[in-house]
Design an enzyme around this catalytic site. Structure first.
Site, short mmCIF file in Angstrom:
data_model
loop_
_atom_site.label_atom_id
_atom_site.label_comp_id
_atom_site.label_asym_id
_atom_site.label_seq_id
_atom_site.Cartn_x
_atom_site.Cartn_y
_atom_site.Cartn_z
N HIS A 154 44.22 -20.19 107.08
CA HIS A 154 44.48 -20.67 105.73
C HIS A 154 43.23 -20.47 104.87
O HIS A 154 42.12 -20.76 105.30
CB HIS A 154 44.87 -22.15 105.75
CG HIS A 154 46.27 -22.37 106.23
ND1 HIS A 154 46.65 -22.14 107.53
CD2 HIS A 154 47.38 -22.79 105.57
CE1 HIS A 154 47.94 -22.41 107.66
NE2 HIS A 154 48.41 -22.80 106.49
N ARG A 557 54.57 -16.86 112.89
CA ARG A 557 55.23 -17.75 111.92
C ARG A 557 55.89 -16.90 110.86
O ARG A 557 55.29 -15.96 110.33
CB ARG A 557 54.24 -18.73 111.27
CG ARG A 557 54.97 -19.69 110.31
CD ARG A 557 54.10 -20.86 109.88
NE ARG A 557 53.15 -20.52 108.86
CZ ARG A 557 52.97 -21.21 107.72
NH1 ARG A 557 53.70 -22.28 107.47
NH2 ARG A 557 52.05 -20.86 106.85
N GLU A 683 59.28 -29.11 106.34
CA GLU A 683 58.17 -29.25 105.39
C GLU A 683 58.51 -30.09 104.17
O GLU A 683 57.74 -30.96 103.79
CB GLU A 683 57.71 -27.86 104.94
CG GLU A 683 57.22 -27.00 106.09
CD GLU A 683 56.72 -25.65 105.62
OE1 GLU A 683 55.62 -25.59 105.07
OE2 GLU A 683 57.45 -24.66 105.79
N ASP A 724 53.25 -29.00 102.13
CA ASP A 724 54.34 -28.84 101.17
C ASP A 724 55.06 -30.15 100.89
O ASP A 724 55.55 -30.36 99.78
CB ASP A 724 55.32 -27.78 101.68
CG ASP A 724 54.80 -26.37 101.45
OD1 ASP A 724 54.75 -25.94 100.30
OD2 ASP A 724 54.41 -25.72 102.43
N ARG A 762 48.50 -30.02 109.80
CA ARG A 762 47.59 -30.76 108.92
C ARG A 762 46.59 -29.82 108.27
O ARG A 762 46.05 -28.92 108.90
CB ARG A 762 46.83 -31.82 109.72
CG ARG A 762 47.70 -32.84 110.41
CD ARG A 762 46.88 -33.75 111.31
NE ARG A 762 45.96 -34.58 110.55
CZ ARG A 762 44.68 -34.69 110.82
NH1 ARG A 762 44.14 -34.01 111.81
NH2 ARG A 762 43.92 -35.48 110.09
N ARG A 895 51.25 -22.32 96.25
CA ARG A 895 50.95 -22.86 97.57
C ARG A 895 50.15 -24.15 97.45
O ARG A 895 49.47 -24.39 96.46
CB ARG A 895 50.18 -21.83 98.40
CG ARG A 895 51.05 -20.70 98.89
CD ARG A 895 50.35 -19.89 99.95
NE ARG A 895 51.25 -18.92 100.54
CZ ARG A 895 52.09 -19.17 101.55
NH1 ARG A 895 52.12 -20.38 102.07
NH2 ARG A 895 52.86 -18.25 102.03
#
Length: 1060
Positions: A154, A557, A683, A724, A762, A895
Site C-alpha cells: 500500500h 487479490r 469492506e 473502506d 488494517r 481510495r
C-alpha cells in the site's frame, strides 16, 4: 505518528532521547552551516524559535500571544523566495526525520535495558500461569498458534529506500555511541561517521522521480526480510522457547512456528493494472531465489562451525554415500573422453548431470574473481539482475554466491525480463530454444570450461584426498550443492531458458531441505554436542520452518464487483456467452449458485482452449493459470475484494479448478502444491452486515463444505476491511460494524463445525483501522481469536515495525502474547444488551452525521480539494497503483489512503473523528452518560475505540487546520471549515467526558510530550506547505514549487510519524 510510537511511548527515557536528538540536531546544524551558509542558518533558527515560542504560549493557554506569533511566522514564511522555501523545507524535514530516528532507537534501548518487559512472553506466560492456566494448556496453545503477518505494498511509505538505509545506519551509530568502553578516538570517529551520513542525506534527492513498479515494491519487501526479519525470527523464537521452558518445563519444538509471513507485493490486483500474471510469477520466483540465496549463506557459516568428527550412525552412512557419489563424479569428469551412458550412471546410483543450457558471459574468468560494489556499507538486496549470476563450474555446479555474471535479467516495469541489448522478453514457463541454438550453447559452454577442473581442485581438493573429514561438513556441502542447483534453476526459469534439472537435484519443498538439517541436529544431540545443535543450526532450522522455500507466500487479490463491472464477473460472462448459456452477471444469485455448483462437481474443464477473450479477461485467466503452476507451496490465499455473495467465492473456486485441470493436462502430472484458500473480503458497511449470511450460505452447500474439510483442514478464512468501511461510514460506525460482523462470521462457522481465521485488513493510521497492535487484538469480539490470526502491515508501518531486528523481535513477541491472551483469556463481552443498544444508537447518529457531511453536502468535495493537498499527492510516486479505482472526481471512488493522507497533512485528521462527537452527544443528552462511563471501564472494545479516537484528537491541531482554510479555501466555503472545527471541539469534549480524563492523552503523558517536542519543526512545515500550495495553484507548471510541496509533505509525514 505511527502506532509503534503510541505502543511504546511510555517506554521512552526522555533524557537519553533528548541527548541523542540534540547530538543529531547539532551535527545537522554543522552540516547546514557548510551547505547553506551562516546567514540562512540564522533565518532557520529564527523560524524555529518563533514556532517554539508560539507553541509554548498555546500550551500555556496564552492564546492571543500565540496567535500573534503564528501570524508573524506565517508572514515571514510568505516573504521567502522559492529557493529559500526549498532549503527551509528540506532542513526542517531532516530535523523531524532525525528526531524520529532517535525515538526509534530509544525503543531498542529500552527493550535492552529493562529486566521485566511488559507484554513479553515471560510476562504474559507468568500472568496466565498465576491466573490458573495449566502449564500443559499454555504449552499446547502456544505450539498450535498460527499468526500470519502479511506485508502489503500500500502506497504509504514516503521515504526512498536509499534514505531508509541511511536512517538505519544512523540508528546503528547511535547504538554504538552507547557503548561504555568507547575511547576518545573511537568516539571522534563515530561523530565523523554520523557527519558523513547526515551530509550524504542532505545531498541526496528526497523525492522519487519515477513511480515504483510492482517488482520494485516486492524487492522492498524482500529487503525487509533480509535486513531485519532474517535476524529477528530466530531471536524471537528463542525468547518464546526460553519462556515456555521456564513456565512449562518444555521448550518450543524446533520446527514449531507461531508466526509466519505473507505478502501482497506483486499479487494485489485490486485497482492496479500494473500487477499482471507475469509479474506475480516473476515476483514469486524472485522470492524463492532470495530464500535460497540466504540459505546458502547460512550453510556456508554452518560448514565452518560444525567441524567435529563424532556423529551417529545415520549421519555417518549419509556422509559415506555422499563421498562415494562425489568420488564417482570426479572419476567421471577425469574420463570425460570415455563418457558413461545414462543407463550406466544409473547403475552406479548417480543421476547423469544435465547439460548446461547457457554460457555465462564471465565463464572464462577465475572462480575466485570477486565483485564489489564500491564498498557500500548499507544493506544490499541481491536479486537476480543484470549485475548478478554465479559462475558455473565445469561439473555444472555453481560457485559461491559472490561470483558474478551479467546474464540474469533485470525485470522491467511490467515484470518482463530485459536482455543485454535492452529488449524485453515475456517470461512464461513454457518457453524454449530451438534445438540448434541449444546445441550451440552447450558446445560453447563445454569449450569455455576446458582447463578449469584442475583449478578448482587446487581450491578444493578431492574428498578422497581428505581423510578424517568432518561428516557434518560433507552433508552440509551436499546441501549447499543442491541449494545452488535450486538457485540456478530459478535463474533459468526467470530467464525463460530451458531447465533440465532432475527433481532430485534441487529442493522443491521445505521438508526436503529440513530432512538433512534435522538429521545433523539429532546427531549432535545424541553425541553430547547439544550446545552446538542449539546454536546456528537450530536457528537455521527455525528459519526454514518459518520462511520455507519462498520467504513469504504471495496472496493474490482481485476485485470481484464494483458498481457495473468486476473482473471475475467479466470472465464468467465471456465464458457463458461463448458457450451460448447467456450472461452470467445478469443471473440472480440462486441461478449463479446452481451453475457454479454443478460445474464444480464436474470433472471436465469449463473454459474451451479455443476461446478468444478480451485482454482484461485473458489476464484473469492467465492469473489463475499461474496460480495453478505455482500452487500453495508459493502462494497463500486468493482474496476477493468487495465480496458480497456466496457466488463470489464459488466463481473463484471454479476458475481455480478449471486452471488446475488445464495445467495438469499440459504438465502430464498433478499441479504442484494444493489449491489456494479463497478468502472473501467484506469492506463496506452493507457487506459487513451481510458477511455472516454469506458464510452460512456457503457452508450450507455440500460441495463447498466438503471442499473446506478435505482441502483446507476444515478451516474457513474470512477477511474484514477497515479502510473502506471507515471511508464509507466513519470510524466509529466502521468499528462497530466490524465488531458485529466478526461475531456473526464466527457464529456461522461454529454452526457448521468449521474453524475460522479472521484476516484483518488494517492500515497504519487510526482512520484506516490502525493503532497499537496489542490493543487492537485485545479488543476483538470474544471467540474471534482462537489461536489464529492474519493481519496486514502496510506501507510505512512495515519499516516502522520491522525495519530494525530489535524492533521486529519486539513486535513479533507482542503479536504472540496478544493472540495468546485473546485465546486463553478472551476479552469481556458487553455486560448487558443495553450496551449493545447504546452502541447501535451512537453508530446510527455518527454515521448520519458523517455521511451528511462527506457525501450529501454539495460543498464538501470542493472544500476537501481546496483545504488539503489531495490533488497534489499523485506527484509523490510512492506506489505503483492509481489513487482512484475509477477515473471520477467523487470521494466514493477515491481510495482510503489518499483520503486519510490528505487530512493527516493538514493536521485535521477528519476521517478518524468525524461523526463520533455527534453520536456521543446524542446518547449523553438522553441521560446515558453514566452508562457510557461504565462501558469505557468494563468493555475492552468500547474502551479501545474511545482511546484511539482520543489519541487522534491529541494529534489534531485546530489553529493549523484553520490556517489552511484562511489561505486556501474560497470565502464561500470557509464557514464549512469553521463548522467542522466546532465539531472537532465538541468531539473532544464528549470523549473526555466518557473517558473521565481532564485533558487529551492524560493516560499517556509520554506520547503527549513526544508530540509537543516536534511542534517547533512541524508547525513551520505546515505553514510553509500552505504558502507553497497557494503559489502552486497559481503556477501549476512550476516544477520547483512542486518539489517544494512534495518535500513539505515528506516532512509533515515524518513529524506526524504517519501518512495514510
Amino acid at each position: 505518528m505511527t502506532d509503534t510510537t503510541d505502543d511504546i511511548a511510555e517506554e521512552i527515557s526522555f533524557q537519553s532521547f533528548e541527548d541523542d536528538f540534540k547530538l543529531l540536531g547539532n551535527l545537522l546544524n554543522d552540516v547546514l552551516q557548510r551547505e547553506v551558509g551562516a546567514q540562512f542558518m540564522a533565518k532557520i533558527e529564527r523560524i524555529r524559535l518563533l514556532a517554539l515560542s508560539a507553541s509554548n504560549m498555546r500550551l500555556s493557554g496564552i492564546e492571543n500571544m500565540a496567535a500573534l506569533l503564528e501570524k508573524q511566522l506565517a508572514s515571514e514564511i510568505s516573504e521567502m523566495t522559492l529557493e529559500e522555501a526549498l532549503k527551509l523545507a528540506r532542513a526542517f524535514s531532516h530535523y523531524l526525520t532525525l528526531m524520529g530516528i532517535a525515538e526509534t532507537y530509544h525503543r531498542v534501548r529500552k527493550g535492552r535495558s529493562v529486566t521485566h518487559l511488559s507484554k513479553s512472553c515471560d510476562d504474559i506466560f507468568s500472568q496466565l500461569i498465576q491466573g490458573g492456566v495449566t502449564p500443559n494448556d499454555l504449552y499446547d496453545t502456544v505450539c498450535k498458534q498460527e499468526v500470519e503477518i502479511v506485508l502489503t505494498a500500500h502506497p504509504t511509505q514516503i521515504n526512498r529506500r536509499t534514505l531508509q538505509y541511511k536512517h538505519i545506519r544512523i540508528a546503528h551509530l547511535l547504538e554504538y555511541n552507547d557503548r561504555p568502553d568507547l575511547g576518545h578516538e573511537d568516539r571522534e570517529m563515530l561523530i565523523e561517521d554520523l557527519v558523513r551520513e547526515i551530509t550524504s542525506i542532505w545531498q541526496t534527492d528526497e523525492l522519487r522521480r519515477h513511480k515504483p513498479t510492482p517488482v520494485d515494491e516486492a524487492r522492498a519487501g524482500l529487503n525487509i526480510v533480509e535486513q531485519s526479519l532474517w535476524k529477528a525470527v530466530p531471536h524471537y523464537l528463542r525468547r518464546v522457547s526460553t519462556a515456555l521452558k521456564k513456565h512449562t518445563g518444555k521448550p518450543l519444538p524446533l520446527t514449531c512456528t507461531p508466526i509466519k509471513f505473507g505478502s501482497w507485493m506483486g499479487g494485489d490486483r485490486d485497482g492496479n493494472p500494473n500487477v499482471t500474471a507475469k509479474v506475480t510469477r516473476d515476483v514469486s520466483l524472485l522470492s524463492r531465489w532470495m530464500a535460497i540465496d540466504l540459505y546458502i549463506r547460512e550453510i556456508d557459516s554452518l560448514r565452518f562451525e560444525l567441524s567435529m568428527n563424532r556423529c551417529n550412525d545415520r549421519l555417518s552412512r549419509l556422509a559415506q554415500e555422499i563421498l562415494e557419489k562425489e568420488t564417482l563424479s570426479e572419476n567421471l569428469r577425469e574420463s570425460r573422453n570415455q563418457p558413461l551412458s545414462r543407463s550406466q550412471l544409473k547403475l552406479h546410483g548417480q543421476q547423469a548431470p544435465s547439460l548446461p543450457t547457457q554460457l555465462p558471459d564471465r565463464a572464462g574468468l577465475p572462480a575466485c574473481t570477486d565483485y564489489t560494489d564500491g564498498g557500500s556499507q548499507y544493506p544490499k538486496l541481491e536479486l537476480p539482475g543484470t549485475d548478478y549470476m554465479p559462475l558455473a563450474r565445469e561439473d555444472g555446479r555453481e560457485n559461491s554466491s559472490k561470483d558474478l555474471s551479467p546474464n540474469i535479467p533485470k525485470l522491467s516495469a511490467n515484470g518482463s525480463s530485459a536482455n543485454s541489448n535492452g529488449s524485453s522478453t515475456a517470461v512464461t514457463s513454457r518457453g524454449s530454444f530451438s534445438s540448434g541454438q541449444l546445441l550451440a550453447q552447450r558446445k560453447l559452454f563445454a569449450e569455455s570450461t576446458i582447463g578449469r577442473s584442475s583449478f578448482h581442485k587446487l581450491l578444493e581438493p578431492s574428498s578422497a584426498l581428505r581423510p578424517g573429514i568432518a561428516p557434518y561438513r560433507i552433508v552440509l556441502g551436499d546441501i549447499k550443492e543442491k541449494l545452488m542447483k535450486t538457485r540456478r534453476r530459478l535463474e533459468l526459469l526467470l530467464e525463460d531458458l530451458p531447465c533440465e534439472y532432475d527433481p532430485w537435484d534441487y529442493y522443491e519443498t521445505k521438508d526436503q531441505f529440513l530432512e538433512p538439517l534435522l538429521l545433523c541436529y539429532e546427531s549432535l544431540q545424541s553425541c553430547g554436542a547439544g550446545i552446538l545443535a542449539d546454536g546456528r543450526l537450530a536457528d537455521l532450522i527455525r528459519r526454514v520452518s518459518t520462511f520455507g522455500m519462498v520467504l513469504m507466500k504471495l496472496d493474490l487479490r482481485q476485485v470481484h464487483f464494483i458498481q457495473e463491472s468486476g473482473r471475475h464477473a467479466e470472465t464468467l460472462d465471456a465464458i457463458t456467452k461463448y458457450l451460448d448459456m447467456g450472461t452470467y452477471s445478469e443471473w440472480d444469485e440462486e441461478k449463479k449458485l446452481e451453475f457454479l455448483t454443478k460445474e464444480l462437481k464436474g470433472k471436465r474443464p469449463l473454459v474451451p482452449p479455443t476461446i478468444e477473450v478480451a485482454p482484461d479477461v485473458k489476464e484473469v485467466l492467465d492469473t489463475f493459470f499461474v496460480a495453478a503452476e505455482l500452487g500453495s507451496e508459493s502462494l497463500g490465499a486468493y482474496v476477493i475484494s468487495m465480496a458480497s455473495n456466496a457466488s463470489d467465492v464459488l466463481a473463484v473456486e471454479l476458475l481455480q479448478k478449471d486452471a488446475r485441470l488445464a495445467v495438469s493436462g499440459e504438465l502430464g502430472k498433478p499441479c504442484p502444491g494444493g489449491m489456494l484458500r479463497v478468502v472473501p473480503l467484506f469492506e463496506t458497511v452493507k457487506d459487513l452486515r451481510g458477511a455472516g449470511s454469506v458464510i452460512r450460505k456457503l457452508l450450507s452447500i455440500d460441495w463447498y463444505r466438503e471442499h473446506i474439510v478435505k482441502n483446507h483442514n476444515g478451516h474457513q478464512e474470512v477477511m474484514v476491511g477497515y479502510s473502506d468501511s471507515g471511508k464509507d461510514a466513519g470510524r466509529f460506525t466502521a468499528a462497530w460494524e466490524l465488531y458485529k460482523a466478526q461475531g456473526d462470521v464466527v457464529a456461522a462457522c461454529n454452526e457448521f463445525g468449521i474453524k475460522v481465521t479472521l484476516f484483518h485488513g488494517r492500515g497504519g493510521s487510526i482512520g484506516r483501522g490502525g493503532g497499537p497492535t496489542y490493543l487492537a487484538i485485545q479488543s476483538q469480539p470474544p471467540g474471534s481469536v482462537m489461536g489464529t490470526l492474519r493481519s496486514t502491515e502496510q506501507g510505512e508501518m512495515v519499516q516502522a515495525k520491522f525495519g530494525l531486528p530489535q524492533i521486529a523481535t519486539r513486535q513479533l513477541e507482542i503479536y504472540t502474547t496478544a493472540v495468546l491472551l485473546a485465546t486463553l483469556r478472551p476479552p469481556q463481552p458487553p455486560r448487558e444488551q443495553k450496551w449493545c443498544n447504546l452502541m447501535e444508537e451512537i453508530s446510527k447518529i455518527s454515521c448520519q452525521n458523517y455521511r451528511s457531511t462527506v457525501y450529501e453536502n454539495p460543498e464538501f468535495l470542493a472544500y476537501f480539494q481546496e483545504a488539503t493537498p489531495q490533488a497534489e499527492l499523485g506527484y509523490l510516486n510512492i506506489g505503483s497503483r492509481p489513487t482512484r479505482r475509477k477515473a471520477t472526481t467523487g470521494i466514493g471512488h477515491l481510495r482510503a489512503i489518499p483520503w486519510i493522507f490528505a487530512w493527516t497533512q493538514t493536521r485535521f485528521v477528519l476521517p478518524a473523528w468525524l461523526g463520533v462527537g455527534a453520536g456521543l452527544k446524542g446518547v449523553c443528552e438522553k441521560g446515558h452518560t453514566e452508562d457510557l462511563k461504565a462501558m469505557y471501564k468494563e468493555w475492552p472494545f468500547f474502551q479501545s475505540t474511545v482511546d484511539l479516537i482520543e489519541m487522534v484528537l491529541g494529534k489534531a491541531d485546530i489553529p493549523i487546520a484553520k490556517h489552511y482554510d484562511e489561505v486556501l479555501v474560497s470565502e464561500s466555503r470557509r464557514e464549512l471549515g469553521a463548522e467542522l472545527r466546532r465539531e472537532l471541539m465538541m468531539t473532544e469534549k464528549h470523549v473526555l467526558v466518557v473517558s473521565g480524563h481532564e485533558k487529551l492523552s492524560e493516560n499517556n503523558k509520554s506520547l503527549r510530550r513526544l508530540i509537543e517536542s516536534r511542534l517547533s519543526y512541524l508547525n513551520p512545515m505546515n505553514m510553509l506547505q500552505v504558502e507553497v500550495l497557494r503559489r502552486l495553484r497559481r503556477d501549476d507548471e512550476n516544477n520547483k514549487l512542486r518539489d517544494a510541496l512534495l518535500i513539505t509533505i515528506n516532512g509533515i509525514a515524518a513529524g506526524m510519524r504517519n501518512t495514510g
